[in-house]
Design a protein around this motif. Structure first.
Motif, mmCIF file in Angstrom:
data_model
loop_
_atom_site.group_PDB
_atom_site.id
_atom_site.type_symbol
_atom_site.label_atom_id
_atom_site.label_comp_id
_atom_site.label_asym_id
_atom_site.label_seq_id
_atom_site.Cartn_x
_atom_site.Cartn_y
_atom_site.Cartn_z
ATOM 1 N N ILE A 23 42.485 2.016 13.842
ATOM 2 C CA ILE A 23 41.424 2.721 14.566
ATOM 3 C C ILE A 23 40.256 2.993 13.617
ATOM 4 O O ILE A 23 40.455 3.255 12.431
ATOM 5 N N ASN A 24 39.061 2.921 14.170
ATOM 6 C CA ASN A 24 37.843 3.064 13.379
ATOM 7 C C ASN A 24 36.965 4.142 14.020
ATOM 8 O O ASN A 24 36.139 3.850 14.878
ATOM 9 N N PRO A 25 37.137 5.404 13.625
ATOM 10 C CA PRO A 25 36.455 6.501 14.319
ATOM 11 C C PRO A 25 35.012 6.741 13.899
ATOM 12 O O PRO A 25 34.280 7.459 14.580
ATOM 13 N N GLY A 26 34.572 6.170 12.784
ATOM 14 C CA GLY A 26 33.221 6.431 12.280
ATOM 15 C C GLY A 26 32.161 5.683 13.070
ATOM 16 O O GLY A 26 32.448 4.800 13.876
ATOM 17 N N GLY A 27 30.922 6.048 12.815
ATOM 18 C CA GLY A 27 29.789 5.385 13.453
ATOM 19 C C GLY A 27 28.528 5.743 12.705
ATOM 20 O O GLY A 27 28.445 6.807 12.089
ATOM 21 N N ASN A 28 27.525 4.864 12.743
ATOM 22 C CA ASN A 28 26.344 5.100 11.926
ATOM 23 C C ASN A 28 25.425 6.173 12.491
ATOM 24 O O ASN A 28 24.534 6.657 11.817
ATOM 25 N N TRP A 29 25.629 6.567 13.776
ATOM 26 C CA TRP A 29 24.949 7.767 14.266
ATOM 27 C C TRP A 29 25.839 8.490 15.258
ATOM 28 O O TRP A 29 26.637 7.902 15.968
ATOM 29 N N GLY A 55 54.632 7.209 21.805
ATOM 30 C CA GLY A 55 54.978 6.413 22.981
ATOM 31 C C GLY A 55 55.210 4.938 22.727
ATOM 32 O O GLY A 55 55.948 4.286 23.474
ATOM 33 N N PHE A 56 54.606 4.400 21.676
ATOM 34 C CA PHE A 56 54.708 2.969 21.412
ATOM 35 C C PHE A 56 55.386 2.654 20.082
ATOM 36 O O PHE A 56 55.617 1.490 19.768
ATOM 37 N N GLY A 57 55.679 3.693 19.314
ATOM 38 C CA GLY A 57 56.266 3.469 17.989
ATOM 39 C C GLY A 57 55.304 2.773 17.045
ATOM 40 O O GLY A 57 55.712 2.073 16.111
ATOM 41 N N ALA A 58 54.011 2.948 17.274
ATOM 42 C CA ALA A 58 52.994 2.237 16.496
ATOM 43 C C ALA A 58 52.821 2.828 15.104
ATOM 44 O O ALA A 58 53.060 4.019 14.879
ATOM 45 N N LYS A 59 52.415 1.975 14.187
ATOM 46 C CA LYS A 59 51.929 2.412 12.885
ATOM 47 C C LYS A 59 50.398 2.439 13.006
ATOM 48 O O LYS A 59 49.777 1.392 13.247
ATOM 49 N N VAL A 60 49.810 3.615 12.845
ATOM 50 C CA VAL A 60 48.370 3.779 13.054
ATOM 51 C C VAL A 60 47.672 3.922 11.706
ATOM 52 O O VAL A 60 47.975 4.827 10.924
ATOM 53 N N VAL A 61 46.722 3.020 11.455
ATOM 54 C CA VAL A 61 45.906 3.066 10.244
ATOM 55 C C VAL A 61 44.499 3.492 10.639
ATOM 56 O O VAL A 61 43.892 2.908 11.536
ATOM 57 N N VAL A 62 43.982 4.526 9.960
ATOM 58 C CA VAL A 62 42.632 5.019 10.217
ATOM 59 C C VAL A 62 41.721 4.504 9.110
ATOM 60 O O VAL A 62 41.933 4.787 7.936
ATOM 61 N N THR A 63 40.697 3.745 9.503
ATOM 62 C CA THR A 63 39.806 3.135 8.513
ATOM 63 C C THR A 63 38.443 3.823 8.492
ATOM 64 O O THR A 63 38.082 4.563 9.409
ATOM 65 N N LEU A 109 35.837 13.296 8.255
ATOM 66 C CA LEU A 109 36.116 13.021 9.662
ATOM 67 C C LEU A 109 37.585 12.691 9.881
ATOM 68 O O LEU A 109 38.231 13.253 10.780
ATOM 69 N N THR A 110 38.126 11.808 9.062
ATOM 70 C CA THR A 110 39.531 11.426 9.234
ATOM 71 C C THR A 110 40.474 12.576 8.889
ATOM 72 O O THR A 110 41.550 12.693 9.488
ATOM 73 N N SER A 111 40.072 13.411 7.961
ATOM 74 C CA SER A 111 40.896 14.589 7.644
ATOM 75 C C SER A 111 40.980 15.536 8.839
ATOM 76 O O SER A 111 42.046 16.099 9.124
ATOM 77 N N ILE A 134 46.336 -4.325 17.501
ATOM 78 C CA ILE A 134 45.250 -3.735 18.293
ATOM 79 C C ILE A 134 44.250 -3.084 17.336
ATOM 80 O O ILE A 134 44.641 -2.403 16.382
ATOM 81 N N PHE A 135 42.974 -3.279 17.625
ATOM 82 C CA PHE A 135 41.909 -2.611 16.882
ATOM 83 C C PHE A 135 41.081 -1.824 17.881
ATOM 84 O O PHE A 135 40.586 -2.367 18.877
ATOM 85 N N ILE A 136 40.937 -0.513 17.626
ATOM 86 C CA ILE A 136 40.208 0.373 18.540
ATOM 87 C C ILE A 136 39.026 0.967 17.783
ATOM 88 O O ILE A 136 39.182 1.538 16.702
ATOM 89 N N THR A 137 37.842 0.871 18.370
ATOM 90 C CA THR A 137 36.636 1.257 17.651
ATOM 91 C C THR A 137 35.523 1.633 18.617
ATOM 92 O O THR A 137 35.621 1.398 19.822
#
Length: 341
Positions: free
Chosen positions: A187-193, A213-221, A229-231, A262-265
């Protein structure tokens, strides 16, 4: 414009990661029109990784107008360096006056770019710009060379990663106990504005539900500037994500995204990197910007989530205090798209 044998060609690019990536379609089509010519491209240092390794370019030239080339003397040194390279043609993808002036002072005989009242006299080929927001940014840059008489064959973007980038990403995943059998969600939560950002609590809820729910390994970039923000996202979660802010350069990030299921952004540079490297599945959350202008292309593996909240899109209200266009898309909306695949 017709092909005229070997030329020394310069492309003066734009300043934004996503748009420089969009410009790779233009770069490739220029190369096709001038297969035996020397082609160089000017970019700011922060965009250098986007074009590093691009086989359609012979040289990358750094121009940092707010840093190393900020002063008048530094600007004149830069002009002298361009003059010494003896370019025949420059395609100005950026509409600024100063860039056109630099190319004129550098003695480049053919200067091709979009016409504006201020810089029209500096161009030898004045391209009439399309109406504002009428073209996707890929086509906006292609329009310059098309109207200059070059042949345009395609419009996809390119981003090149190496085996070393892939190795770095896989070693990171191994260290964090992520195996090939795991569902890896980046997942990529940042944005330039800020108006393009999804609420922190939404990211936290989504990541928890993916893990539970999915047993996913979630990486925050993200970059170093996204650490706070990620903290905050992590502090709102019940489960523990893998924080990767500041870990990857752009090439390594592309390799990581390619490994992900999956990549979510939101609408930001990494979205277009993901699409360029052929990510398996991309979910893109759009609010104030228009997918028709800055959306990913092609759309084979992309789901775009955007809701009509009564605002005019695209919206460039940087100081928007409501941000309801982003708040309208819920974590369950994202999960629904994952469940239906």
């Amino acid at each position: 414009m017709r092909e005229q044998g070997n030329k020394r060609i310069l492309i003066f690019n734009v300043n934004w990661l996503g748009d420089v990536l969009f410009s790779t379609a233009t770069i490739r089509n220029i190369r096709r029109n001038f297969p035996d010519s020397f082609i160089a491209c000017i970019v700011p240092s922060r965009c250098y990784p986007i074009l590093k390794g691009n086989p359609n370019l012979d040289e990358l030239i750094i121009f940092d107008e707010k840093d190393r080339h900020k002063g008048i003397l530094e600007r004149f040194d830069f002009v002298r360096s361009l003059r010494g390279r003896s370019f025949d043609i420059v395609f100005l993808l950026h509409r600024s006056f100063s860039r056109a002036l630099i190319c004129r002072l550098a003695g480049i005989p053919e200067r091709i770019g979009y016409y504006t009242r201020k810089r029209g006299f500096l161009l030898t080929r004045k391209i009439i710009p399309p109406p504002k927001d009428s073209l996707h940014r890929i086509d906006y840059y292609l329009d310059i060379i098309k109207k200059a008489g070059l042949k345009v064959e395609d419009r996809y973007t390119e981003f090149y990663i190496t085996d070393e980038d892939i190795k770095f990403a896989r070693e990171f995943l191994n260290k964090n106990l992520v195996s090939n059998k795991d569902l890896l969600v980046v997942i990529n939560p940042g944005g330039n504005w800020l108006p393009k950002r999804w609420p922190k609590e939404y990211w936290a809820e989504l990541a928890d539900k993916l893990i539970e729910g999915f047993g996913a390994k979630v990486v925050v970039t993200g970059g170093y500037n996204d650490l706070s923000l990620t903290s905050e996202i992590k502090s709102r979660m019940k489960f523990k994500p893998i924080i990767a802010c500041g870990v990857f350069n752009l090439k390594q990030l592309g390799a990581l995204i390619k490994e992900a299921g999956i990549f979510i952004t939101v609408d930001t540079g990494p979205l277009h990197i993901a699409n360029s490297v052929g990510a398996k599945k991309i979910i893109a959350i759009f609010g104030p910007t228009s997918p028709k202008i800055t959306g990913p292309y092609p759309l084979e593996n992309v789901i775009i989530l955007q809701k009509n909240v009564g605002c005019v899109i695209p919206c460039y209200e940087v100081k928007c205090k409501d941000n309801r266009c982003m708040k309208a898309i819920t974590p369950n909306d994202v999960l629904k798209e994952i469940k239906t695949q």
